[in-house]
Structure formats: C-alpha cells, structure tokens
Scaffold this active site. Sequence first.
Site, PDB file in Angstrom:
ATOM      1  N   THR A  78       0.833  -1.241   0.012  1.00 40.10           N
ATOM      2  CA  THR A  78       0.027  -0.046  -0.006  1.00 40.10           C
ATOM      3  C   THR A  78       0.790   1.462  -0.090  1.00 40.10           C
ATOM      4  O   THR A  78       0.078   2.365  -0.109  1.00 40.10           O
ATOM      5  CB  THR A  78      -0.988   0.027   1.324  1.00 40.10           C
ATOM      6  OG1 THR A  78      -0.122   0.072   2.295  1.00 40.10           O
ATOM      7  CG2 THR A  78      -1.927  -1.099   1.452  1.00 40.10           C
ATOM      8  N   LYS A  86      -8.785  -0.403  53.220  1.00 42.04           N
ATOM      9  CA  LYS A  86      -9.586   0.941  53.062  1.00 42.04           C
ATOM     10  C   LYS A  86      -8.601   2.192  52.826  1.00 42.04           C
ATOM     11  O   LYS A  86      -7.264   2.153  53.494  1.00 42.04           O
ATOM     12  CB  LYS A  86      -9.699   1.007  54.664  1.00 42.04           C
ATOM     13  CG  LYS A  86     -11.153   2.088  54.882  1.00 42.04           C
ATOM     14  CD  LYS A  86     -12.229   1.729  54.169  1.00 42.04           C
ATOM     15  CE  LYS A  86     -13.521   2.649  54.537  1.00 42.04           C
ATOM     16  NZ  LYS A  86     -14.038   2.604  55.789  1.00 42.04           N
ATOM     17  N   HIS A  87      -8.950   2.822  51.749  1.00 39.73           N
ATOM     18  CA  HIS A  87      -8.071   4.013  51.453  1.00 39.73           C
ATOM     19  C   HIS A  87      -6.614   3.514  51.156  1.00 39.73           C
ATOM     20  O   HIS A  87      -5.593   4.380  51.520  1.00 39.73           O
ATOM     21  CB  HIS A  87      -8.014   4.940  52.340  1.00 39.73           C
ATOM     22  CG  HIS A  87      -9.516   5.526  52.643  1.00 39.73           C
ATOM     23  ND1 HIS A  87     -10.114   6.342  51.671  1.00 39.73           N
ATOM     24  CD2 HIS A  87     -10.235   5.752  53.861  1.00 39.73           C
ATOM     25  CE1 HIS A  87     -11.315   6.618  52.112  1.00 39.73           C
ATOM     26  NE2 HIS A  87     -11.348   6.205  53.273  1.00 39.73           N
ATOM     27  N   ASN A 106       5.195   6.281  56.478  1.00 38.89           N
ATOM     28  CA  ASN A 106       6.001   5.136  57.014  1.00 38.89           C
ATOM     29  C   ASN A 106       5.191   4.225  57.662  1.00 38.89           C
ATOM     30  O   ASN A 106       4.201   4.544  58.076  1.00 38.89           O
ATOM     31  CB  ASN A 106       6.580   5.732  58.350  1.00 38.89           C
ATOM     32  CG  ASN A 106       7.888   6.873  57.847  1.00 38.89           C
ATOM     33  OD1 ASN A 106       8.848   6.438  57.066  1.00 38.89           O
ATOM     34  ND2 ASN A 106       7.961   7.985  58.680  1.00 38.89           N
ATOM     35  N   HIS A 153       5.168   5.166  48.584  1.00 34.58           N
ATOM     36  CA  HIS A 153       4.427   6.515  48.818  1.00 34.58           C
ATOM     37  C   HIS A 153       3.283   6.777  48.024  1.00 34.58           C
ATOM     38  O   HIS A 153       3.032   5.977  47.010  1.00 34.58           O
ATOM     39  CB  HIS A 153       5.575   7.615  48.372  1.00 34.58           C
ATOM     40  CG  HIS A 153       6.597   7.681  49.270  1.00 34.58           C
ATOM     41  ND1 HIS A 153       7.990   7.151  48.960  1.00 34.58           N
ATOM     42  CD2 HIS A 153       6.652   8.145  50.498  1.00 34.58           C
ATOM     43  CE1 HIS A 153       8.791   7.447  49.814  1.00 34.58           C
ATOM     44  NE2 HIS A 153       8.305   7.923  50.879  1.00 34.58           N
TER      45      HIS A 153
END
Length: 529
Positions: free
Chosen positions: A70, A280-281, A423, A529
């Site tokens: 093509t 949780k979170h 931490n 983190h």
Amino acid sequence: MTDQIPVRRALISVSDKTGLVELGRALADRGVELLSTGGTARALRDAGLTVKDVSEVTGFPEMMDGRVKTLHPMVHGGLLALRDNADHVAAMEEHGIGAIDLLVVNLYPFEETVAKGADWATCIENIDIGGPAMIRAAAKNHAFVTVVVDVEDYDKLLGDMDQHGGATCPKFRRKLAQKAYARTAAYDAAVSNWMAGALEIEAPRRRAFAGTLAQTLRYGENPHQRAAFYVDGSDRPGVATAVQHQGKELSYNNINDTDAAFELVAEFDPAEGPACAIIKHANPSGVARGKTLVEAYKAAFDCDRTSAFGGIVALNQPLDADTAREITGIFTEVVIAPGATEEAKEIFAAKKNLRLLTTEGLPDPRAGGLAFRQVAGGFLVQDKDNGFVGLDDLKVVTKKAPTEKQMRDLLFAWKVAKHVKSNAIVYVKDQATVGVGAGQMSRVDSALIAAKKAERMAEALGLPQPLTVGSAVASDAFFPFPDGLMEAAGAGATCVIQPGGSMRDDEVIAAADEAGLAMVFTAMRHFRH
C-alpha cells in the site's frame, strides 16, 4: 471544512477479521466500491463480495512477503488529496488517482505477538508499516476521508452513513481521526517500550505509555474531578481483567483500592493456605491467613473492625459460601477473588450494591514491569516493587534469635508492610495483623497509632490485653533512632524485622538487646508513597 462526504470507495485492510464480512456486505449494499489486500480481500471474496485488489490500483504486485503493497502514490494520493484544492484535483486527474473516501484498517497484532513471548525476529515482522502510514494519512485528511481503526466503530460508521444519505459528517470524522492517531501512538509506544526492554535500555531518551478506555467513571477521587479507567492490554490478573458478577459500576476509588487489595493478598501463595486482605483507602486494615477462608477473613476483620466497614476484601482462593455469609454481615464495597462458587454468588445476590469480581488467577508478586506516576511537568518511572525476602535472606543482628514461629510471623509482617503507605509499621501475631500504622511523617507515630488501634480492638473484643503483646513487628524502612523500636517494644512486640542500614544501627541493635527483642535485617526497603 467540507461538510458531508459521500462514501463511494473504501480501502479495507484488517488483521482482526471480526465483523469484516458484515461490514463489507453492508458497504456493498450501500453502493461502495471495495478495495483490499491479501487475506482481507480473500475473506471478502469468499463471502461472495466483489473486491478490487490494491495491486490492480497501484500496478504493482504485493512484494517482499507483503511488506510492500500500500506504500504507493495511487493509495496515498487517494487518501491525502484535498478535494477542494484545484491543484490536487488536477494531479489526481493527470495520474489517474482515484479518491479513497473510507479507510478501514486494524494493525498487525504486535502487542499480542509480544505477549506470547515471541522471539526478536517474529516481533519485528509483526510491526505494521503500511497500516500506520495509511491511518495517519487518512486521519490528517479527515476533512474528506473517514478512517476507522476499531471494530467497535463499524456499526457507528454505518449509522452515520445512513443518517446522512451515504455520507459521513464532519464531527464523526474528527472523532474517528482522534481515535486513529491515538491508536498509532499506542502502537508505536508498544513497539518502543518492547525494544527498550529487549535491549535492556533502562532509561530510554523518550518513553510513552498508552491504554484503551475500559470505563468512563462517574467522577475521580472527588465528585468535582472527571475520570476514566484505561487498560494496558496485559494479562496480569486483577481489577483490569476481572469479571464483575454483580453490583453497580466501580468508582475511581474502588478500582484503586481493589487493585491494592488484590496485589497484597497475592503475596500469600494459595497452596500454603487461605489468606484475606481488607483494604481501606489503599492501606490494609487487616490481613490474615487461616485454616479456612472464613477463618482468614474473621482474623483480618478483627484487626480493625471499624476501618473494615465499607472496605475492599481480597481473597487468595475462590470465595465459598461460608466466607460469603460472613462478609455480608457488614457493609462491604467490593470483593475480589480468583473465583467464586455458585452458592457464594447466590448469597451475594441478596446484596445488590456489593460488587463481586473474579479473576481466574492471582498476579505474580515477583513479576517485573513498570510503575509510573505524574508530577508537575513530567512523570516518574520505576520498576515495580517485586522485591522478595525469604528465610535465607534474613540476618539475625541481636543476641536473641527469633524462634521458628516468630520467623513465620516476621515474614508475614514484612509482606504486609510492603503494601502499607510509608512510614509503615505492622504488628503480626499468629499469621494475622493485629495493628497497622500507615502514612505517618514519623515512624514513631506509625508505631503508636498501630498500637493504639490494637488497644481499642482488644477492648471491643473483650480481650485482657492487646494482641500486640507477644507480636512480631515490621518496619518498611530502617529505624533511624531507637525511639520507634522502643514504642514497638512498649506495645509488647517481641521480635522485629527491618531493612537495617541506618547510621545508628549499632544503637538500635543495642536498644533491642537491652529490651530482650530478637531482630533481623532484610537489607531491602519497601517504601510505598
């Protein structure tokens, strides 16, 4: 911009033949001339459709094992010519270039080839050249050309044509052009990232990531934030590959927390027994092993019953009826597991808002891969944290050595600490967390919070003392001073696992000896983190 453009001539060249015949027949029924190549042309002809080979248009046969077919002015001129430009129209007439109004292309399956573990040469052969070139040309000229790169858009194409009397409208063509460029960008990203990995280039000069939309979300972390969920096409078991059996759509936070839960529980080999993680979170409120899955769930729940309310539950073995009954005792947002029995599904069916996800497998916690996050003006890229520490990797640094039972709890605590925001301090007793301190600016505060949670749970459960008494404690990074270690000792911990490597390791070890603690170093840190 030109308004509606009639579709009279279409070039179709697809690797994925899904819906091809139906599309070809629908276009032919609408009077569209079909151009095609290779296997696509054969499939259309086998269905009884009239198709002109691109080689008839270009005057050149497909050559070099199909690499060149093509890439020719008769094709690209038909895609790129501006129909309202007199010079372009004159060039088309002079050279016999016919306009191509519709391009339907999906690319060689490069990503799938890599996923199968093919060798270098095979992967290289599956890099499409002509396809992306045509897609980019058609997308650039979307004022006159409609370009389709996704099977999912075939019906939308036909619908737009029917709505506009066999033509397509500008808004539709613009949207398809955006999709087209996103597809070629994702394709090139896949190729460049594969090459970087295969050549062991740790930090390529340029790095690109891509995904495919899986779900438009109601909102992001907060209602004022727009959000969407994209998948990268990998086969790693998890929230992106899971089947949702019931419940409303997952939210942004649900997806994030479910991923965190499943990646954590995957640290525990199901062949070594059931395990449960409650999140949780993005932090674990409880993690435990048990002789049965329901026992593991109960132990995880008892670490922090308050935080478990409205949490995410992840299991390392298929959900059974007993565990399902126990989970439905409180409000739970999502349960994710490798599978679920029919009886368990029936029990969950009574809780219409409870989402059940099954994955048919667990992610490999030791597998490699990249993790990235955005910062202002750029993004950070790193290897996934697939670090592993076994019994033989531990170094006893105190006068007292941990017992065999303590070693098992220390390694359990270490696996959990890897998935707790820094931490991180994690207390474990009898293969279950009994206190988790997460995300504090001070390691001392994490130790205090985890111990305080354990005290509250002891009162709630009617225990004579917190379960941190006699526990093992893990710290995701070294203790820079003895104070954090002493808080853990004050909570009743008897043994400690930490990376070591502080300038004051000698002081910390001396403090551990004085407190009668057993302590081991891992020489590996697990900041999160």
